[in-house]
Motif scaffolding. Structure first.
Motif, mmCIF file in Angstrom:
data_model
loop_
_atom_site.group_PDB
_atom_site.id
_atom_site.type_symbol
_atom_site.label_atom_id
_atom_site.label_comp_id
_atom_site.label_asym_id
_atom_site.label_seq_id
_atom_site.Cartn_x
_atom_site.Cartn_y
_atom_site.Cartn_z
ATOM 1 N N ALA A 1 9.691 -3.466 -1.123
ATOM 2 C CA ALA A 1 9.441 -2.021 -1.047
ATOM 3 C C ALA A 1 8.359 -1.724 -0.015
ATOM 4 C CB ALA A 1 9.035 -1.486 -2.421
ATOM 5 N N ALA A 2 7.306 -2.539 0.019
ATOM 6 C CA ALA A 2 6.227 -2.334 0.994
ATOM 7 C C ALA A 2 6.748 -2.513 2.421
ATOM 8 C CB ALA A 2 5.077 -3.307 0.721
ATOM 9 N N VAL A 3 7.530 -3.563 2.639
ATOM 10 C CA VAL A 3 8.084 -3.823 3.972
ATOM 11 C C VAL A 3 9.010 -2.675 4.386
ATOM 12 C CG1 VAL A 3 9.656 -5.330 5.270
ATOM 13 C CG2 VAL A 3 7.830 -6.330 3.882
ATOM 14 N N ALA A 4 9.840 -2.204 3.467
ATOM 15 C CA ALA A 4 10.753 -1.093 3.788
ATOM 16 C C ALA A 4 9.965 0.146 4.202
ATOM 17 C CB ALA A 4 11.646 -0.788 2.587
ATOM 18 N N GLN A 5 8.882 0.418 3.488
ATOM 19 C CA GLN A 5 8.075 1.597 3.816
ATOM 20 C C GLN A 5 7.403 1.422 5.182
ATOM 21 O OE1 GLN A 5 5.715 3.242 0.711
ATOM 22 N NE2 GLN A 5 4.389 4.355 2.130
ATOM 23 N N VAL A 6 6.880 0.232 5.457
ATOM 24 C CA VAL A 6 6.224 -0.021 6.748
ATOM 25 C C VAL A 6 7.231 0.100 7.877
ATOM 26 C CG1 VAL A 6 5.125 -1.826 8.149
ATOM 27 C CG2 VAL A 6 4.356 -1.417 5.797
ATOM 28 N N ARG A 7 8.419 -0.444 7.682
ATOM 29 C CA ARG A 7 9.445 -0.356 8.720
ATOM 30 C C ARG A 7 9.867 1.093 8.965
ATOM 31 N NH1 ARG A 7 12.868 -5.718 6.847
ATOM 32 N NH2 ARG A 7 11.714 -7.193 8.162
ATOM 33 N N THR B 1 7.849 -15.561 7.244
ATOM 34 C CA THR B 1 9.132 -16.078 7.714
ATOM 35 C C THR B 1 9.654 -15.222 8.863
ATOM 36 O OG1 THR B 1 10.399 -14.755 6.139
ATOM 37 C CG2 THR B 1 9.697 -16.952 5.399
ATOM 38 N N ASP B 2 10.635 -15.751 9.594
ATOM 39 C CA ASP B 2 11.221 -15.038 10.733
ATOM 40 C C ASP B 2 11.827 -13.696 10.325
ATOM 41 O OD1 ASP B 2 10.497 -17.042 12.451
ATOM 42 O OD2 ASP B 2 12.448 -18.046 12.417
ATOM 43 N N GLU B 3 12.317 -13.612 9.109
ATOM 44 C CA GLU B 3 12.925 -12.368 8.615
ATOM 45 C C GLU B 3 11.938 -11.196 8.650
ATOM 46 O OE1 GLU B 3 14.940 -10.682 4.479
ATOM 47 O OE2 GLU B 3 14.420 -12.804 4.635
ATOM 48 N N TYR B 4 10.657 -11.535 8.586
ATOM 49 C CA TYR B 4 9.618 -10.501 8.547
ATOM 50 C C TYR B 4 8.708 -10.575 9.776
ATOM 51 C CZ TYR B 4 11.197 -10.300 3.731
ATOM 52 O OH TYR B 4 11.966 -10.196 2.604
ATOM 53 N N ALA B 5 9.248 -11.010 10.886
ATOM 54 C CA ALA B 5 8.443 -11.155 12.104
ATOM 55 C C ALA B 5 7.907 -9.811 12.606
ATOM 56 C CB ALA B 5 9.270 -11.838 13.195
ATOM 57 N N ASP B 6 8.518 -8.727 12.175
ATOM 58 C CA ASP B 6 8.090 -7.402 12.635
ATOM 59 C C ASP B 6 6.941 -6.813 11.813
ATOM 60 O OD1 ASP B 6 9.925 -7.207 10.481
ATOM 61 O OD2 ASP B 6 10.325 -5.101 10.958
ATOM 62 N N VAL B 7 6.497 -7.555 10.762
ATOM 63 C CA VAL B 7 5.355 -7.097 9.965
ATOM 64 C C VAL B 7 4.330 -8.217 9.856
ATOM 65 C CG1 VAL B 7 6.705 -5.427 8.629
ATOM 66 C CG2 VAL B 7 6.365 -7.735 7.728
ATOM 67 N N GLU B 8 3.109 -7.821 9.550
ATOM 68 C CA GLU B 8 2.052 -8.803 9.323
ATOM 69 C C GLU B 8 1.226 -8.356 8.123
ATOM 70 O OE1 GLU B 8 0.121 -8.802 13.105
ATOM 71 O OE2 GLU B 8 -0.992 -6.976 12.707
ATOM 72 N N THR B 9 0.468 -9.289 7.582
ATOM 73 C CA THR B 9 -0.340 -8.994 6.397
ATOM 74 C C THR B 9 -1.774 -9.437 6.624
ATOM 75 O OG1 THR B 9 0.143 -11.138 5.387
ATOM 76 C CG2 THR B 9 1.613 -9.317 4.824
ATOM 77 N N PHE B 10 -2.668 -8.776 5.908
ATOM 78 C CA PHE B 10 -4.058 -9.208 5.828
ATOM 79 C C PHE B 10 -4.625 -8.635 4.545
ATOM 80 C CE2 PHE B 10 -4.210 -5.142 7.995
ATOM 81 C CZ PHE B 10 -5.345 -4.519 7.479
ATOM 82 N N VAL C 1 0.133 -4.536 4.350
ATOM 83 C CA VAL C 1 1.292 -4.868 5.187
ATOM 84 C C VAL C 1 1.337 -3.818 6.279
ATOM 85 C CG1 VAL C 1 3.801 -5.212 5.244
ATOM 86 C CG2 VAL C 1 2.527 -5.732 3.146
ATOM 87 N N ARG C 2 1.507 -4.267 7.521
ATOM 88 C CA ARG C 2 1.560 -3.301 8.628
ATOM 89 C C ARG C 2 2.532 -3.829 9.683
ATOM 90 N NH1 ARG C 2 -4.369 -4.400 11.346
ATOM 91 N NH2 ARG C 2 -3.889 -6.460 12.190
ATOM 92 N N PRO C 3 2.929 -2.933 10.601
ATOM 93 C CA PRO C 3 3.781 -3.408 11.705
ATOM 94 C C PRO C 3 3.034 -4.472 12.510
ATOM 95 C CG PRO C 3 3.712 -0.995 11.649
ATOM 96 C CD PRO C 3 2.676 -1.497 10.691
ATOM 97 N N ALA C 4 3.760 -5.492 12.929
ATOM 98 C CA ALA C 4 3.128 -6.559 13.717
ATOM 99 C C ALA C 4 2.600 -5.975 15.015
ATOM 100 C CB ALA C 4 4.147 -7.663 14.003
ATOM 101 N N SER C 5 1.360 -6.307 15.316
ATOM 102 C CA SER C 5 0.718 -5.720 16.485
ATOM 103 C C SER C 5 0.287 -6.751 17.518
ATOM 104 C CB SER C 5 -0.510 -4.923 16.062
ATOM 105 O OG SER C 5 -1.477 -5.804 15.520
ATOM 106 N N GLY C 6 0.203 -7.996 17.081
ATOM 107 C CA GLY C 6 -0.299 -9.011 17.981
ATOM 108 C C GLY C 6 -1.819 -9.048 18.024
ATOM 109 N N GLU C 7 -2.490 -8.075 17.332
ATOM 110 C CA GLU C 7 -3.934 -8.051 17.274
ATOM 111 C C GLU C 7 -4.409 -9.025 16.205
ATOM 112 O OE1 GLU C 7 -5.295 -4.103 16.550
ATOM 113 O OE2 GLU C 7 -4.019 -3.262 18.116
ATOM 114 N N LYS D 1 3.641 2.626 9.615
ATOM 115 C CA LYS D 1 2.237 2.718 9.217
ATOM 116 C C LYS D 1 1.943 1.626 8.206
ATOM 117 C CE LYS D 1 1.837 7.600 10.056
ATOM 118 N NZ LYS D 1 1.698 8.918 9.564
ATOM 119 N N GLU D 2 0.662 1.243 8.138
ATOM 120 C CA GLU D 2 0.287 0.210 7.182
ATOM 121 C C GLU D 2 0.446 0.694 5.745
ATOM 122 O OE1 GLU D 2 -3.800 -0.730 8.281
ATOM 123 O OE2 GLU D 2 -4.504 0.307 6.496
ATOM 124 N N TYR D 3 0.667 -0.266 4.866
ATOM 125 C CA TYR D 3 0.850 0.023 3.447
ATOM 126 C C TYR D 3 -0.073 -0.903 2.658
ATOM 127 C CZ TYR D 3 3.026 0.392 -1.149
ATOM 128 O OH TYR D 3 3.251 0.588 -2.480
#
Length: 165
Positions: free
Chosen positions: A103-109, A134-143, A155-161, A113-115
């Motif tokens: 659900a968090a990933v769906a909302q971020v996608r 995993t590769d399935e979630y390469a478009d999001v990142e966590t901290f 959970v937020r969109p992957a930014s490379g930061e 915006k971060e969730y």
């Protein structure tokens, strides 16, 4: 399981059985793979609730103790990871975590915006971090953000930061 692992798991089974006896929560403990399974059929509901604790906190504490005590003075490369299970709690909770994560990933996608997820234990945050690596979630990142006991997984969109710790 190897003979050495069988011996470690038997030692762990006996340790947890003894600990439960000391807690006046006598119940059989069996070994399934690397899991110490407390026989819930031997416990009434109030005792099961006490052993689980709020949001699994007591079960997590028993697992933490098992890992700390049983690996004490054991060389790092020979240490064993122990899981303590009661009445299928960990399997149910893992399914809940997967559902919350999806659900968090769906909302971020959808929003880009971060969730910030609801409060989770350190072990559960680690599970979500690993699930999303995993590769399935390469478009999001966590901290994780904040300090215990209010630390939250984001959970937020992957930014490379670089991520916060």
């Amino acid at each position: 399981m190897s003979e050495v692992n069988d011996e470690k798991m038997e030692r762990a089974r006996q340790w947890l059985t003894d600990l439960l006896d000391l807690m006046a929560m006598s119940a059989a403990v069996s070994v399934r793979d690397d899991t110490l399974e407390i026989d819930a059929a031997q416990l009434d509901e109030p005792r099961k609730d006490l052993l689980l604790g709020r949001d699994g906190a007591t079960l997590d504490a028993l697992q933490y103790l098992a890992n700390a005590v049983l690996n004490l003075h054991v060389p790092k490369e020979e240490q064993q990871a122990y899981t303590v299970e009661l009445d299928g709690y960990r399997q149910r909770r893992e399914a809940e975590l997967r559902e919350m994560t999806e659900a968090a990933v769906a909302q971020v996608r959808e929003t880009q915006k971060e969730y910030e997820m609801q409060p989770l234990s350190a072990a559960e945050r680690r599970q979500v971090h690993m699930l999303l690596k995993t590769d399935e979630y390469a478009d999001v990142e966590t901290f994780s953000r904040g300090k215990e006991p209010h630390r939250r997984l984001v959970v937020r969109p992957a930014s490379g930061e670089p991520e916060e710790s």
